[in-house]
Write an enzyme that holds these catalytic residues in place. Structure first.
Site, short mmCIF file in Angstrom:
data_model
loop_
_atom_site.label_atom_id
_atom_site.label_comp_id
_atom_site.label_asym_id
_atom_site.label_seq_id
_atom_site.Cartn_x
_atom_site.Cartn_y
_atom_site.Cartn_z
N ASP A 41 0.84 -1.19 0.00
CA ASP A 41 0.00 0.00 0.00
C ASP A 41 0.89 1.25 0.00
O ASP A 41 0.92 2.00 0.96
CB ASP A 41 -0.91 -0.05 1.24
C1 SPV Z 1 -7.20 1.97 3.62
O1 SPV Z 1 -8.10 1.17 3.88
O2 SPV Z 1 -6.44 1.84 2.65
C2 SPV Z 1 -6.97 3.13 4.47
C3 SPV Z 1 -7.34 3.06 5.85
O3 SPV Z 1 -6.43 4.10 4.00
S1 SPV Z 1 -5.95 2.59 6.74
O4 SPV Z 1 -5.28 1.51 6.09
O5 SPV Z 1 -6.54 2.22 8.02
O6 SPV Z 1 -5.07 3.75 6.90
MG MG Z 2 -5.57 3.78 2.22
#
Ligand code: SPV
Ligand code: MG
Length: 293
Positions: free
Chosen positions: A56
Site C-alpha cells: 500500500d
Molecule cells: C485503507 O483502507 O487503505 C486506508 C485506511 O487508508 S488505513 O489503512 O486504516 O489507513
Molecule cells: Mg488507504
C-alpha cells in the site's frame, strides 16, 4: 444530478444520523457488502493493493485501481467512495483522477495530506505530510473540475497519526473544509477513540466528520453516535476476512488431502450462481438465441 452521488453526499455529511461504509476491493466483495445491506462502499487502497499482492505505497498504478473500480461499480447500485491516497500526485494529477472517477460512476474520493508516493498509515515508517496550503489547492482543483455538484471530496488528516499536535489537526480541518472538502476524515492510530473524540469535540460543529476505527475498534459505536460523527468506515475487514478464510481452507486441504472437512465451511456454488443471477442468463438465452436448434 446523479442519485448515487447525492446519496453518498448525504451519508458523509448528515450529523444527525451515523452511517457506515464497508470496504470492498473487487466486484464480488462489493456485491456481498450490498447484499448484506450496506448503503455505501469504501474502495480501500490497502485492500485493493493487498489483493493484487502489492504494497500500500502506490506500487500499483492508478489506472490499475481504476479497472478494479469499474468492475465494482458495475456490480452494485450503491455509491462508492474511493480511497484515493494522495490523489496520485499534485493538484493536476488529482483533477484528472476526479474526471476519470466521474466517468466511471464513482461517487466520491478521499485524499490524504501526505506526499506521493504514500505509505499505509499503520506501518512503522513515517510518512511525509504535505503543506496545508498545497493540500487546500489540491482540494480546490478537484472541486473546480467535478461536473456533478454532489460528487464528494473527503479530506483526510494525517496530522495525529504523524504525531503532530491536536491544534495542527484542527487548523487543517478548518482550512480543508474552507477549501471545499465535503467532509473531514480524521485518522488516528490510537487504541481508543479518545483522540478522535477530543478532535470531534473541538472541531467546529458545522464540519462533518468521518472516522476509521480500525485500531480503536474496542470503542463502542454509541460513543461516535453521541459525538455526532457523520460516518464510520469499516476500512479493510472484507479483505482481511477473505484472507483468513482462504488461508484456513487451503491449509486444511493441503494437510488433509481431502475436501471432506472444508465443504461445510465454504460457500456453495449454488449460492454464487444465485448472487450472480445465472437465471437471468437462461431467460435472456430464451429471448435472444434462436430456439430449437
Ligand atoms: C485503507 O483502507 O487503505 C486506508 C485506511 O487508508 S488505513 O489503512 O486504516 O489507513
Ligand atoms: Mg488507504
Amino acid at each position: 444530478v446523479n442519485i448515487k452521488n447525492t446519496h453518498l453526499h448525504k451519508i458523509l455529511t448528515s450529523k444527525e444520523e451515523l452511517s457506515f461504509l464497508m470496504e470492498a476491493h473487487n466486484g464480488i466483495s462489493a456485491k456481498l457488502a450490498e447484499e448484506v445491506g450496506f448503503q455505501a462502499l469504501w474502495a480501500s487502497g490497502f485492500s485493493i493493493s493487498s489483493s493484487m499482492a502489492l504494497r500500500d505505497c502506490n506500487e500499483s498504478s492508478w489506472r490499475e485501481v481504476l479497472d478494479v473500480l469499474e468492475l465494482m461499480a458495475d456490480a452494485v447500485n450503491i455509491p462508492i467512495l474511493l480511497d484515493g491516497d494522495t490523489g496520485y500526485g499534485n493538484f493536476n494529477n488529482f483533477r484528472r483522477l476526479v474526471q476519470k472517477l466521474e466517468q466511471r460512476s464513482i461517487s466520491g474520493v478521499c485524499i490524504e495530506d501526505k506526499v506521493f508516493p504514500k505509505l499505509n498509515s499503520f506501518v512503522e515508517q513515517k510518512n511525509r505530510l504535505s503543506q496545508k496550503e498545497e493540500f487546500c489547492g489540491k482540494i480546490k482543483a478537484g472541486k473546480d473540475i467535478q461536473r456533478d455538484p454532489n460528487f464528494c471530496i473527503v479530506a483526510r488528516i494525517e496530522a495525529l497519526v504523524s504525531g503532530l499536535p491536536m491544534e495542527e489537526a484542527l487548523s487543517r480541518a478548518e482550512a480543508y473544509y474552507e477549501a471545499g472538502a465535503d467532509a473531514i476524515l480524521i485518522h488516528s492510530k490510537k487504541e481508543t477513540g479518545e483522540e478522535v473524540l477530543e478532535f470531534a469535540q473541538k472541531c467546529p460543529s458545522h464540519i462533518p466528520l468521518v472516522l476509521v476505527p480500525t485500531k480503536y475498534y474496542k470503542t463502542p459505536t454509541e460513543k461516535f453516535k453521541d459525538a455526532q460523527i457523520a460516518a464510520i468506515i469499516w476500512a479493510n475487514h472484507s479483505f482481511r476476512a477473505a484472507y483468513a478464510a482462504i488461508k484456513r481452507t487451503l491449509s486444511n486441504i493441503y494437510q488433509s488431502e481431502t475436501l471432506k472437512e472444508v465443504e461445510a465451511d465454504i460457500a456453495s456454488m449454488e449460492e454464487i450462481f444465485d448472487l450472480l443471477q445465472y437465471k437471468e442468463l437462461y431467460e435472456a438465452e430464451r429471448k435472444y438465441l434462436p430456439q430449437n436448434t
